[in-house]
Motif scaffolding. Structure first.
Motif, mmCIF file in Angstrom:
data_model
loop_
_atom_site.group_PDB
_atom_site.id
_atom_site.type_symbol
_atom_site.label_atom_id
_atom_site.label_comp_id
_atom_site.label_asym_id
_atom_site.label_seq_id
_atom_site.Cartn_x
_atom_site.Cartn_y
_atom_site.Cartn_z
ATOM 1 N N ASP A 136 22.847 -4.936 38.985
ATOM 2 C CA ASP A 136 22.606 -5.437 40.476
ATOM 3 C C ASP A 136 23.714 -4.970 40.973
ATOM 4 N N LEU A 137 23.641 -3.386 41.114
ATOM 5 C CA LEU A 137 24.950 -2.705 41.853
ATOM 6 C C LEU A 137 24.711 -2.213 43.211
ATOM 7 N N TRP A 138 23.400 -2.094 43.807
ATOM 8 C CA TRP A 138 23.123 -1.339 44.815
ATOM 9 C C TRP A 138 21.766 -1.913 45.363
ATOM 10 N N ALA A 139 21.090 -1.897 46.533
ATOM 11 C CA ALA A 139 19.802 -2.093 46.810
ATOM 12 C C ALA A 139 18.835 -1.377 46.223
ATOM 13 N N LEU A 140 17.945 -1.799 45.526
ATOM 14 C CA LEU A 140 17.080 -0.816 44.536
ATOM 15 C C LEU A 140 15.916 -0.211 45.357
ATOM 16 N N VAL A 141 15.530 0.710 45.099
ATOM 17 C CA VAL A 141 14.150 1.227 45.961
ATOM 18 C C VAL A 141 12.989 0.676 44.935
ATOM 19 N N SER A 142 12.993 0.361 43.893
ATOM 20 C CA SER A 142 11.673 -0.533 43.336
ATOM 21 C C SER A 142 12.406 -1.512 42.332
ATOM 22 N N PRO A 143 12.535 -2.652 42.928
ATOM 23 C CA PRO A 143 13.025 -3.771 42.356
ATOM 24 C C PRO A 143 12.037 -4.418 41.239
ATOM 25 N N GLN A 144 12.747 -4.847 40.163
ATOM 26 C CA GLN A 144 11.779 -5.339 38.995
ATOM 27 C C GLN A 144 12.409 -6.668 38.738
ATOM 28 N N SER A 145 11.549 -7.660 38.243
ATOM 29 C CA SER A 145 11.838 -8.980 38.160
ATOM 30 C C SER A 145 11.913 -9.238 36.599
ATOM 31 N N SER A 146 11.663 -8.207 35.797
ATOM 32 C CA SER A 146 11.644 -8.352 34.291
ATOM 33 C C SER A 146 13.221 -8.155 33.392
ATOM 34 N N PHE A 147 13.180 -8.238 32.406
ATOM 35 C CA PHE A 147 14.477 -8.223 31.666
ATOM 36 C C PHE A 147 14.829 -6.840 31.496
ATOM 37 N N SER A 148 16.112 -6.366 31.172
ATOM 38 C CA SER A 148 16.565 -5.174 31.092
ATOM 39 C C SER A 148 16.626 -4.270 29.877
ATOM 40 N N PHE A 149 16.940 -5.376 28.753
ATOM 41 C CA PHE A 149 17.202 -4.587 27.503
ATOM 42 C C PHE A 149 16.094 -5.097 26.462
ATOM 43 N N PRO A 150 15.265 -4.029 25.911
ATOM 44 C CA PRO A 150 15.443 -2.620 25.914
ATOM 45 C C PRO A 150 14.628 -2.077 27.160
ATOM 46 N N SER A 151 14.881 -0.841 27.592
ATOM 47 C CA SER A 151 14.040 -0.384 28.726
ATOM 48 C C SER A 151 12.638 0.033 28.327
ATOM 49 N N GLY A 152 11.559 -0.429 28.836
ATOM 50 C CA GLY A 152 10.152 -0.260 28.398
ATOM 51 C C GLY A 152 9.834 0.851 28.757
ATOM 52 N N HIS A 153 10.038 1.687 29.955
ATOM 53 C CA HIS A 153 9.818 3.122 29.966
ATOM 54 C C HIS A 153 10.425 4.278 29.104
ATOM 55 N N THR A 154 11.626 3.865 28.597
ATOM 56 C CA THR A 154 12.221 4.636 27.853
ATOM 57 C C THR A 154 12.014 4.426 26.276
ATOM 58 N N THR A 155 11.509 3.341 26.016
ATOM 59 C CA THR A 155 10.994 2.927 24.714
ATOM 60 C C THR A 155 9.598 3.757 24.540
ATOM 61 N N GLN A 156 8.996 3.918 25.692
ATOM 62 C CA GLN A 156 7.525 4.434 25.432
ATOM 63 C C GLN A 156 7.683 5.948 25.454
ATOM 64 N N ALA A 157 8.536 6.334 26.367
ATOM 65 C CA ALA A 157 9.018 7.886 26.244
ATOM 66 C C ALA A 157 9.211 8.292 24.902
ATOM 67 N N MET A 158 10.130 7.550 24.275
ATOM 68 C CA MET A 158 10.824 7.846 22.900
ATOM 69 C C MET A 158 9.750 7.719 21.800
ATOM 70 N N ALA A 159 8.944 6.818 22.078
ATOM 71 C CA ALA A 159 7.688 6.519 21.006
ATOM 72 C C ALA A 159 6.736 7.974 21.146
#
Length: 238
Positions: A136-159
């Motif tokens: 929560d460091l600045w106003a986000l372009v695409s706010p998300q309500s889910s939790f942060s760890f681990p990153s879903g997109h990065t997990t999928q990309a790495m997989a």
């Protein structure tokens, strides 16, 4: 079929062979053991160490500073690119699955589905177990309500990246494929952090999780290919 019980695909490079049930050599056993140690056990230990820290509310000094450095270069154009790249991962993984099914490579398609889909399910479970809040460091372009760890997109990309390297491991261009896979994961990770949706430690945990899951799964599939009385696992050879 050669004397060692291997079936070589017509036109495939010399390194490509599917074991039809012969006992693995001592060299193959040693290589598998090293793979388990370096790509399953070691990353798993690191992941759990990181998860325990984060589960206790720890935020590393570099987490916030790295995000703020990325945000200093933010532009509307980069915002759109980051959002587009983030959304393209699921489309790409689905297209690969469709391709494998059209080729009737059912075992490979199952591996792909379990590698990518399974890592996403694991990610979701761990998100709710650890419950780390988003940055929560600045106003986000695409706010998300889910939790942060681990990153879903990065997990999928790495997989996706690790699965592609596994499936194309017999290719003559495997080094270029490996470099492209690393660049793909790095790009997705940077996009997620640039958007302010994940800390760097979220990204590290995601990569460790996906690496452990996909490599472990590939080892199981290889073992099944050696011991099953049915059709062995077919890997892509080009």
């Amino acid at each position: 079929m050669n004397e060692q019980g291997e079936f070589k695909m017509p036109g495939a490079p010399p390194a490509f062979a599917v074991d039809l049930g012969g006992a693995p050599t001592d060299h193959a056993k040693a290589r598998t053991g090293l793979k388990i140690l370096l790509c399953v056990i070691f990353p798993l230990i690191l992941f759990f160490a990181l998860a325990v820290d984060i589960g206790h509310g720890k935020i590393y000094p570099f987490d916030r500073s790295f995000l703020l450095t990325l945000h200093a270069h933010a532009t509307p154009l980069l915002d759109r690119w980051a959002l587009g790249i983030s959304g393209a991962i699921s489309v790409f993984s689905f297209l690969v699955l469709i391709y494998l099914c059209c080729r009737r490579l059912w075992h490979t398609a199952l591996f792909w589905l379990l590698a990518v889909g399974g890592s996403s399910i694991l990610n979701l479970i761990l998100k709710h177990a650890i419950q780390r809040s988003r940055p929560d460091l600045w106003a986000l372009v695409s706010p998300q309500s889910s939790f942060s760890f681990p990153s879903g997109h990065t997990t999928q990309a790495m997989a996706v990246a690790v699965a592609m390297v596994v499936l194309l491991r017999a290719s003559r261009r495997i080094r270029a494929i490996g470099l492209a896979a690393c660049a793909f994961v790095l790009l997705v990770a940077l996009c997620r952090m640039y958007l302010g949706l994940h800390y760097l430690s979220d990204i590290a945990g995601s990569c460790l999780l996906a690496l452990t899951w996909v490599v472990g799964l590939s080892i199981l599939f290889d073992a099944y290919g050696r011991t099953s009385q049915g059709k062995p696992v077919q890997w892509l050879d080009h």
